[in-house]
Design a protein around this motif. Structure first.
Motif, mmCIF file in Angstrom:
data_model
loop_
_atom_site.group_PDB
_atom_site.id
_atom_site.type_symbol
_atom_site.label_atom_id
_atom_site.label_comp_id
_atom_site.label_asym_id
_atom_site.label_seq_id
_atom_site.Cartn_x
_atom_site.Cartn_y
_atom_site.Cartn_z
ATOM 1 N N PRO A 432 0.984 -1.253 0.074
ATOM 2 C CA PRO A 432 0.054 -0.006 -0.083
ATOM 3 C C PRO A 432 0.851 1.231 -0.085
ATOM 4 N N PRO A 433 0.487 2.164 -0.801
ATOM 5 C CA PRO A 433 1.252 3.299 -0.797
ATOM 6 C C PRO A 433 1.113 4.101 0.741
ATOM 7 N N LEU A 434 2.237 5.250 0.679
ATOM 8 C CA LEU A 434 2.162 5.927 1.996
ATOM 9 C C LEU A 434 2.060 7.437 1.542
ATOM 10 N N SER A 435 1.125 8.191 2.372
ATOM 11 C CA SER A 435 1.471 9.736 2.112
ATOM 12 C C SER A 435 1.328 10.194 3.279
ATOM 13 N N MET A 436 2.291 11.477 3.292
ATOM 14 C CA MET A 436 2.342 12.272 4.676
ATOM 15 C C MET A 436 2.195 13.536 4.233
ATOM 16 N N GLN A 437 1.732 14.231 5.312
ATOM 17 C CA GLN A 437 1.443 15.646 4.881
ATOM 18 C C GLN A 437 2.876 16.332 5.215
ATOM 19 N N ILE A 438 3.224 17.585 4.586
ATOM 20 C CA ILE A 438 4.186 18.340 4.952
ATOM 21 C C ILE A 438 3.503 19.500 5.973
ATOM 22 N N LEU A 439 4.332 19.385 7.061
ATOM 23 C CA LEU A 439 3.811 20.489 8.234
ATOM 24 C C LEU A 439 4.374 21.915 7.942
ATOM 25 N N GLU A 440 3.269 22.718 7.796
ATOM 26 C CA GLU A 440 3.545 24.204 7.547
ATOM 27 C C GLU A 440 3.767 25.086 8.822
ATOM 28 N N GLY A 441 4.733 25.903 8.867
ATOM 29 C CA GLY A 441 4.620 26.873 10.011
ATOM 30 C C GLY A 441 5.317 26.452 10.931
#
Lengths: 441, 441
Positions: A432-441
């Motif tokens: 299964p693919p993995l996605s992670m958000q990039i934390l802003e700020g």
């Protein structure tokens, strides 16, 4: 030292004598004189209860009354406050909590699961009886972050709360970062060293962080505690390669609990609560939080960004938080457990996050054959995801598995979800693919 | 939102209408509904006072009674609490503070100089009248660190308090770090950008940090406030080369305020308080604190290391701290200003630090001629300072000035002082030498 005339002692019952319970006894012994001066009263354990009376806990229990049945303590007239260190969202802990508050006694608890599930009802019970319910130790161990939100930052509309709320996960991720090792072997090492439980599910799946986040969000946003509303994703699918690629891109990987309010109308809000592994820019203070440390950021509309950091668990730090609550009670500082009266806490709708924009990291493990990259990038295009960078390199796994990592340009989160959906049934993906958000700020 | 029946409003008088005063008014307006819910009462400014009535402050003052003489406000029967934002250790601010507390009214102040100099006496006055004296905004702007020490960490014997307590100095040092520029030009830029005052002495000489440190030390250690006991050294003699060499060695330079207790007998302690530029290891959380941010570390005997970080100044953060104090007062949370009753605060002896061991950085500017290095190293030898590393390189100044930087092995601090003393009159030195301690832990 000339002491002012002392008020009556604060008479304490202690339920649960594990490492934290023993830590509380040790703290009350070690710092007795100091506590007397700061609380203005003696802090006196009167009675204790635990499952096994005979067990050696390294502290002298003969001074205290022993109860096999801890609920008896809540009924005693000579007890002012019960400290609940039994654990578990329901069962005996909840029975004790209800019995204590129902009997008009104060309750101090370190039980995040119970507060996350039943904090709302317990808080109503406490308020109707005019007694204190305090749970500093339930969130982020020794860091006084419940107090910081409830009081220190109370002048602010909180815009966002986020942080590293689970020490085990942070230990594993920062150790993987330092060693280059994979998740599985790092977990085993962490278990050997006592940084992870034999059954680590609560920690590595994000449940523990979600408990804490739900509590913080209720205080910060005046929302009814909504643990079930926390979207939750753990760290088990993060690979050494993800961390290495994040590093190349200028990020570290952290399990981040995050909550914020979204205005959904002139007079209505929705609450977003989620626990997810994220890419944290190396310049961000949370990127430097390693090991079992916890750290919480609260962004207030006047204070700006406040950061609170310290040990997230352990007998000493947790006892420090428990006894801070006892001192508050001894000083008569009793107010609404979640900062505003329970009756005014709002049953907040859950926010739909799909329209929110941000940058994302995506990683695919694919079969090493022609056309796979075309398939991936076509899915991105069809879902409206614009690719900022793509790496297909690094170690080639046995069996011809290849890792493809990409960073997507700023765009709606639902597009990333849609891209993953388009690829769900592709037989080019070997995991299964993995996605992670990039934390802003 | 169904509100519970409200208590009487908290009636506030505001003295001083600079940026912070205007910020407090703006905060009370902007967050009014929230504050009502959290404080359980209306927060109502009744009267204001400032020097210039006509000045446009961007907030509507016509709603409030105006007093040319601010001391009149302390005498009014319809005022519960006076907020002092006038500034200055003595003079009108002190007169107002005494008048307010003497009249049995609560006082909230952001005035670090006044609290550092007169906090002890004011605290006695507040306690004898049974009223609140609160000064969260006097230390580290919007960071609720007074509360954190007074309450959040109250269960602990505090072993050490240290941190970055002056935003201007930290802005200058971290800007020098990023730009490679020298102190003088960085200060000028900081002044242009509003990060330094036209007269920057209080900030860059460490006085402002010393005010805050004395307040924190009193709360943390139960010592009588002893501002005069703070050893203080500023940042004006730090050169770009020092920062570059620290970087090579794995450190950044920060102005650190630090206080700890030293046991001097079975029943006696001495207090060490100092503000000094230090070398901070890059792995330490304080090394990542850049710009005008403040950060305070408190080490408790049970909590371990706690870190509190945020904006150290500015209208919004300071107003956030002022109003947090007002909320505490509205909630009836009134206790000893310095955590323990003033009468129990100990007049602590001042610690002699010379026998303390540590590693040091020393930098000499010397004439470029034979024998100078021999002279320096002989002085080190004679003073018992063992050299761990020595760098004589880098830019050669006009006029043949050469910089020699060394790191001394762990050893007593008095030996380093002795070495500098031996070299005091040497005509090989073209400027006074600089020594900085290396922060441990």
């Amino acid at each position: 030292m000339l002491a002012a005339p002392m008020a009556e002692p604060l008479r304490i019952a202690l339920a649960g004598l594990g490492t934290v319970g023993a830590g509380v006894i040790r703290l009350l012994d070690t710092n007795a004189a100091l506590l007397r001066a700061r609380a203005g009263r003696e802090m006196q354990i009167v009675a204790v209860s635990a499952r096994d009376r005979g067990k050696d806990r390294g502290v002298d229990l003969t001074r205290f009354d022993w109860h096999d049945d801890m609920t008896e303590m809540a009924a005693r007239d000579d007890i002012d406050v019960v400290v609940e260190l039994v654990g578990g969202a329901d069962g005996p802990a909840l029975t004790l909590a209800r019995g204590t508050l129902g009997a008009g006694k104060a309750l101090v608890t370190a039980n995040k699961a119970m507060v996350a599930h039943h904090g709302q009802a317990l808080s109503e019970l406490a308020e109707s009886g005019g007694v204190a319910l305090k749970f500093e130790a339930a969130v982020a161990g020794g860091i006084p972050v419940v107090k910081a939100l409830r009081e220190g930052a109370a002048a602010n509309a909180i815009e966002r709360i986020y942080g590293i709320l689970n020490g085990t996960s942070n230990y594993i991720l920062s150790t993987m970062e330092a060693s280059g090792a994979d998740f599985g072997e790092t977990l085993v090492d962490a278990q050997k060293l006592g940084f992870a439980e034999a059954d680590p599910a609560f920690d590595i799946e994000g449940t523990d962080a979600a408990h804490k986040l739900a509590i913080l969000a209720a205080i910060g946003f005046g929302a009814k505690v909504d643990f079930a509303g926390v979207e939750c994703e753990g760290i088990a699918s993060i690979r050494a390669e993800d961390i290495a690629r994040a590093d190349t891109l200028g990020y570290v990987v952290r399990l981040i609990g995050m909550a914020d309010l979204e205005r959904t109308g002139d007079d209505s809000c929705a609450l977003l609560q989620r626990v997810k592994p994220c890419l944290v820019p190396k310049g961000h203070p949370l990127a430097h939080v390693t090991g079992a440390t916890n750290a919480v950021v609260a962004e207030g509309n006047f204070s700006g960004r406040l950061l609170f950091q310290g040990a997230g668990a352990g007998a000493g730090p947790t006892a420090s938080a428990v006894v801070a609550d006892l001192i508050d009670i001894a000083r008569g500082e009793i107010g609404a457990p979640f900062s505003i009266p329970s009756a005014e806490m709002i049953p907040m709708a859950r926010a739909e996050a799909g329209h929110r924009t941000g940058r994302s990291y995506l990683r695919f493990t694919v079969a090493d054959r022609p056309g796979v990259l075309a398939e991936l990038t076509a899915a991105m295009r069809d879902a409206g995801v614009s690719i900022e960078s793509l790496i297909q390199q690094g170690r080639q796994e046995e069996g011809g598995e290849v890792l493809v990592a990409m960073v997507a340009h700023e765009g709606p989160q639902r597009n990333v979800a849609r891209a993953l959906d388009l690829l769900r049934d592709s037989d080019s993906l070997t995991a299964p693919p993995l996605s992670m958000q990039i934390l802003e700020g």
